[in-house]
Design a protein around this motif. Structure first.
Motif, mmCIF file in Angstrom:
data_model
loop_
_atom_site.group_PDB
_atom_site.id
_atom_site.type_symbol
_atom_site.label_atom_id
_atom_site.label_comp_id
_atom_site.label_asym_id
_atom_site.label_seq_id
_atom_site.Cartn_x
_atom_site.Cartn_y
_atom_site.Cartn_z
ATOM 1 N N ALA A 155 9.095 9.039 1.762
ATOM 2 C CA ALA A 155 7.300 9.357 1.144
ATOM 3 C C ALA A 155 7.537 9.454 0.088
ATOM 4 N N ASN A 156 8.179 10.870 -1.218
ATOM 5 C CA ASN A 156 8.498 11.234 -2.140
ATOM 6 C C ASN A 156 8.599 10.556 -3.238
ATOM 7 N N ASP A 215 0.744 -1.371 -0.067
ATOM 8 C CA ASP A 215 -0.012 -0.325 0.421
ATOM 9 C C ASP A 215 0.980 0.820 -0.684
ATOM 10 N N LYS A 216 1.348 1.353 -1.254
ATOM 11 C CA LYS A 216 1.836 2.576 -1.239
ATOM 12 C C LYS A 216 1.638 4.336 -0.655
ATOM 13 N N ALA A 217 0.090 3.865 -0.673
ATOM 14 C CA ALA A 217 0.130 5.981 -0.375
ATOM 15 C C ALA A 217 0.012 5.850 1.066
ATOM 16 N N LEU A 218 -0.562 4.729 1.719
ATOM 17 C CA LEU A 218 -0.062 4.260 2.871
ATOM 18 C C LEU A 218 0.691 4.512 4.060
ATOM 19 N N GLU A 219 2.000 3.853 3.089
ATOM 20 C CA GLU A 219 3.369 3.715 3.536
ATOM 21 C C GLU A 219 3.941 5.011 3.433
ATOM 22 N N ALA A 220 3.591 5.667 2.330
ATOM 23 C CA ALA A 220 4.387 6.952 2.263
ATOM 24 C C ALA A 220 3.587 8.596 3.288
#
Length: 450
Positions: free
Chosen positions: A442-443, A411-416
């Motif tokens: 995050a970026n 989950d890239k969005a949550l990890e970011a």
């Protein structure tokens, strides 16, 4: 046996003359041709009365020898054989009685008794159809036989015929509900109900049954049209309020609409789908007219024990979608209080609403509580970290975010978002290097997400 005649023993003794028996007198309304016959027949009745069926049969055999064409003796033989469960001889005796006197329904009922007890349902149906010629109310027995043999189309036609002629009955209503639970029969019943409404426009039950069928078929617009017609013909009906509510809402007559709505929601007769639709329409009305919010609260209380839909939760979602987060919070909290306080979806919706409304204290407290219940759900760690950052509890935020990051998978969005909040936590702790490190992570994750 579904229906039984009451057998009345009535003897007519005319001195010196043989007795003639009327065609439709009950079979034990008998005459004695001779003293010997009379004695034998009386003896058979006495023995049957004390359940000595074999002795009763022996006496009746004497009667048959004395009067070979006496239908009454054969009928009595049939009853005694039936009591002994000697079905073959019972049927033969009853058949002989019908051959001698085919216009006496009691003799046919003897055959029906045998066929029913032996589960010979084709013969039972054939026999009961002959009995109906004498007494149409025996069609109720025919309906039961059709149900037993799964001839639901014939049963439905006969039920409607009987309802039309004699009025409804509890058994027929039960059978009808059983048949209509199978969708393929509903179109025929819809047509029947439309015809019944045309014939008897003041009969409320036909409208209600038609509304029920349309509602079950998800044809809510048609159901409302029928309710509108009912309101015109029977304005005192609870179902009529469904139509009147719509009229009042469209006319912006709030007080009348609320009164109609409360009748609908409190009714045990009105289908839950109609109730939900009524509430939804009132919710849209209240969104434009917020002064009626207290009435909405009262309306939602009717659904506190609704097992199909969490109404308060759905109202919360409605306000959430409109960006009215304060209202959304109120209804999410109400739902959690009324139902399960640990429902995962509702808690996540509530935490998001808290975030948007900037209510960080209750958000942080709830998120931390949910971590204890769902220790491997990363979203709760995220909200706990976000809340602690907003409350400037940076050390707590760092701890909880680092714990939760281990549970983030694919989950890239949550990890970011985790990395952004970790950057904020280190910034608050005065560690600029770590802040930049997490912001860069995050970026990169956000670039990969794209």
């Amino acid at each position: 046996m579904i229906q039984k005649g009451v057998i009345v023993i009535l003897f007519f003794v005319l001195l010196g003359n043989p007795i003639s028996v009327m065609a439709q007198t009950e079979p034990e309304d008998i005459a004695m041709a001779t003293d010997e016959y009379q004695d034998a027949f009386y003896e058979s009745l006495k023995q049957k009365g004390i359940e000595n069926y074999d002795k009763a049969i022996a006496s009746l055999d004497k009667c048959v020898k004395l009067k070979p064409n006496d239908a009454v003796a054969y009928f009595e033989l049939g009853k005694n054989y039936l009591s002994l469960k000697d079905y073959r001889n019972a049927q033969d005796s009853f058949e002989k009685a019908t051959q001698l006197d085919p216009k006496n329904k009691w003799y046919w009922l003897g055959i029906y008794d045998v066929s029913y007890e032996t589960k010979n349902y084709p013969l039972a149906i054939e026999t009961i159809q002959k009995i109906i010629a004498f007494d149409e109310e025996y069609k109720d027995d025919l309906i039961s036989l059709y149900m037993i043999t799964n001839q639901f189309d014939k049963a439905l036609v006969t039920i409607n015929e009987m309802n039309d002629k004699f009025g409804k009955s509890e058994d027929r209503d039960r059978y009808k509900m059983q048949i209509l639970s199978q969708g393929k029969y509903q179109n025929a019943e819809i047509t029947n109900l439309i015809d019944q409404i045309k014939k008897s426009p003041k009969e409320e039950s036909n409208y209600i049954n038609l509304i029920f069928l349309y509602s079950k078929a998800e044809e809510t617009d048609k159901a409302l049209e029928v309710a509108k017609q009912l309101a015109k013909e029977v304005p005192t009906s609870e179902w009529a309020q469904v139509s009147l509510f719509k009229v009042y809402i469209d006319a912006n007559q709030a007080d009348k609409a609320i009164k109609a709505m409360n009748v609908i929601l409190s009714s045990s007769k009105i289908d839950s789908k109609i109730k939900h639709r009524t509430l939804n329409e009132f919710l849209i009305f209240v969104n434009k007219n917020p002064q009626y919010a207290p009435d909405l609260e009262k309306a939602i209380a009717y659904f506190d024990n609704d097992k199909e839909i969490d109404v308060a939760k759905e109202v919360g979602k409605f306000y959430h979608s409109k960006g009215q987060f304060e209202n959304a919070i109120k209804y999410y909290e109400k739902d959690l209080k009324s139902n399960s306080d640990t429902d995962r979806e509702t808690n996540l919706l509530l935490l998001e609403a808290y975030t948007q409304a900037k209510q960080f204290e209750p958000m942080t407290k709830r998120a931390m509580n949910m971590i204890e219940i769902y220790p491997s759900q990363p979203q709760f760690y995220y909200y706990a970290g976000l809340g602690n950052n907003q409350l400037q509890q940076f050390k707590n935020a760092k701890t909880v975010l680092e714990m939760g990051l281990d549970y983030v998978v694919d989950d890239k969005a949550l990890e970011a978002n985790f990395n952004i909040q970790l950057g904020e936590a280190y910034n608050g702790l005065g560690d600029a290097k770590k802040k930049e490190e997490y912001f860069l992570k995050a970026n990169e994750l956000l670039k990969k997400k794209k």
